[in-house]
Design an enzyme around this catalytic site. Sequence first.
Site, PDB file in Angstrom:
ATOM      1  N   CYS A   1      82.341-110.500 -41.403  1.00  0.00           N
ATOM      2  CA  CYS A   1      83.624-109.920 -42.255  1.00  0.00           C
ATOM      3  C   CYS A   1      83.508-110.756 -43.623  1.00  0.00           C
ATOM      4  O   CYS A   1      83.596-111.958 -43.802  1.00  0.00           O
ATOM      5  CB  CYS A   1      84.797-110.091 -41.623  1.00  0.00           C
ATOM      6  SG  CYS A   1      86.042-109.560 -42.746  1.00  0.00           S
TER       7      CYS A   1
ATOM      8  N   CYS B   1      95.462 -95.609 -43.369  1.00  0.00           N
ATOM      9  CA  CYS B   1      95.213 -96.890 -42.424  1.00  0.00           C
ATOM     10  C   CYS B   1      95.168 -98.064 -43.245  1.00  0.00           C
ATOM     11  O   CYS B   1      94.371 -98.069 -44.167  1.00  0.00           O
ATOM     12  CB  CYS B   1      93.701 -96.631 -41.633  1.00  0.00           C
ATOM     13  SG  CYS B   1      93.638 -95.369 -40.679  1.00  0.00           S
TER      14      CYS B   1
ATOM     15  N   CYS C   1      98.546 -95.772 -39.516  1.00  0.00           N
ATOM     16  CA  CYS C   1      97.864 -96.773 -38.750  1.00  0.00           C
ATOM     17  C   CYS C   1      97.918 -98.049 -39.658  1.00  0.00           C
ATOM     18  O   CYS C   1      97.818 -98.164 -40.727  1.00  0.00           O
ATOM     19  CB  CYS C   1      96.570 -96.331 -38.787  1.00  0.00           C
ATOM     20  SG  CYS C   1      95.496 -97.473 -37.537  1.00  0.00           S
TER      21      CYS C   1
ATOM     22  N   ARG D   1      85.643 -92.219 -33.782  1.00  0.00           N
ATOM     23  CA  ARG D   1      85.411 -92.456 -35.232  1.00  0.00           C
ATOM     24  C   ARG D   1      84.216 -93.024 -35.645  1.00  0.00           C
ATOM     25  O   ARG D   1      84.069 -94.043 -35.294  1.00  0.00           O
ATOM     26  CB  ARG D   1      86.726 -93.046 -35.851  1.00  0.00           C
ATOM     27  CG  ARG D   1      86.581 -92.987 -37.540  1.00  0.00           C
ATOM     28  CD  ARG D   1      87.886 -93.381 -38.183  1.00  0.00           C
ATOM     29  NE  ARG D   1      88.878 -92.969 -37.597  1.00  0.00           N
ATOM     30  CZ  ARG D   1      90.061 -93.563 -37.219  1.00  0.00           C
ATOM     31  NH1 ARG D   1      89.820 -95.208 -37.101  1.00  0.00           N
ATOM     32  NH2 ARG D   1      91.259 -92.935 -36.752  1.00  0.00           N
TER      33      ARG D   1
ATOM     34  N   CYS E   1      85.167-114.200 -38.232  1.00  0.00           N
ATOM     35  CA  CYS E   1      84.393-113.215 -37.780  1.00  0.00           C
ATOM     36  C   CYS E   1      83.295-113.229 -38.612  1.00  0.00           C
ATOM     37  O   CYS E   1      83.116-112.991 -39.709  1.00  0.00           O
ATOM     38  CB  CYS E   1      85.059-112.008 -37.903  1.00  0.00           C
ATOM     39  SG  CYS E   1      86.701-112.083 -37.228  1.00  0.00           S
TER      40      CYS E   1
END
Length: 341
Positions: free
Chosen positions: A58, A95, A126, A258, A55
């Site tokens: 990232c 999370c 999460c 969010r 990605c």
Amino acid sequence: MKYVWTINKIIKLFEKPFLEIIFEAQNVHRKHFNPNKLQISTLLSIKTGSCPEDCKYCPQSSRYKTNIKKEKLLGLKDILKLAKKAKDSGSDRFCMGAAWKNPNDRDIPHLESVIKEIKKMGMETCMTLGSLTLKQAKKLANAGLDFYNHNLDTSPEFYSKIISTRTYEDRLNTLNIIRNSGIKICSGGIIGLGENINDRAKLLLELSKLPKPPESIPINMLVKIKGTPMENNDDVDPFDFIRMIAITRIMMPNSYIRLSAGRENMNEQTQAMCFMAGANSLFYGCKLLTASNPNKNTDLVLFKKLGLTSEKKIDSNLNKEINNIMNKKNDFSLQYYNAEL
Ligand code: SAM
Ligand code: DTB
Ligand code: SF4
């Protein structure tokens, strides 16, 4: 009956005058949510770096030379200590993210214990661990996992320009598995990858076309990380970001939206406009996974200025924290609070 969005209808929203779209979004928002309440999540990277995926945004991909501190899967004690800290600071959901393509079966029992213990503390859980098999998802669901984060990130057409190690189809398959396991879905995207309006519209179309829209939709602004192929991307105009939130709210009125990565580069007014446009959730705490996030006191002052409180009625540590900081120093200057940290 479910309203069916088409790309043309969504593009029309992108072409509307800014104030018009904000007004429309705020009206929708007020029909479905209390506009003064926020859902508050805190992130923790439980396994950092060396990810086999590529990605381009990232810092945790093994393909790019970035400044992150790689870490193996954290143990139960370390995770619980940080979850407790998040709870005491006023967060209601913990999370946990792992830089994996997918979890290994041998890691599932540990993840199950983590979920069970955090649930015992009274927090929602999460996880975001990459792709899952149905068997793995069911185990996590049985342990009590409330949400699974798995972003579509952008349009199907633009996806291969950002990630080559998996397909959009792979992503949709995992979302399907999560839905079938009974875990709630958290799925959204990133603005600032070099996508155009069509890509933004198509991301929202894909999310709205899922059998049920995600319960939670994170909209991230790209955090440009040195060493990634996106480190020199153009900045996103804050109005374009706010518009993206507004259109998400209009299209998926029942979902929590969010305001996610990138808040450190947004001023108070931009964030306030995001709330006006229908954002009602955020990541709270000075770290995202590896990148930084506004510090706690900066956020508490912003919440106080805007009259925002936690949606959780019982045991709201956040509301206590807001009162504490405001009682300590009856001064609304952000600079003042930042100087103290
Ligand atoms: N490995 C898992 C996955 O990809 O699903 C979980 C972790 S991954 C870091 C979770 C999400 O963080 C990504 O899907 C992406 O939307 C977001 N993200 C990662 N790096 C980012 C960045 N530099 N700026 C904004 N969002 C980012
Ligand atoms: C999401 O959509 N954004 C969060 C969460 N889901 C996992 C992650 C943001 C990561 C930002 C870059 C970093 O901290 O490494
Ligand atoms: Fe790995 Fe997730 Fe980062 Fe992609 S976004 S490189 S899958 S940690």
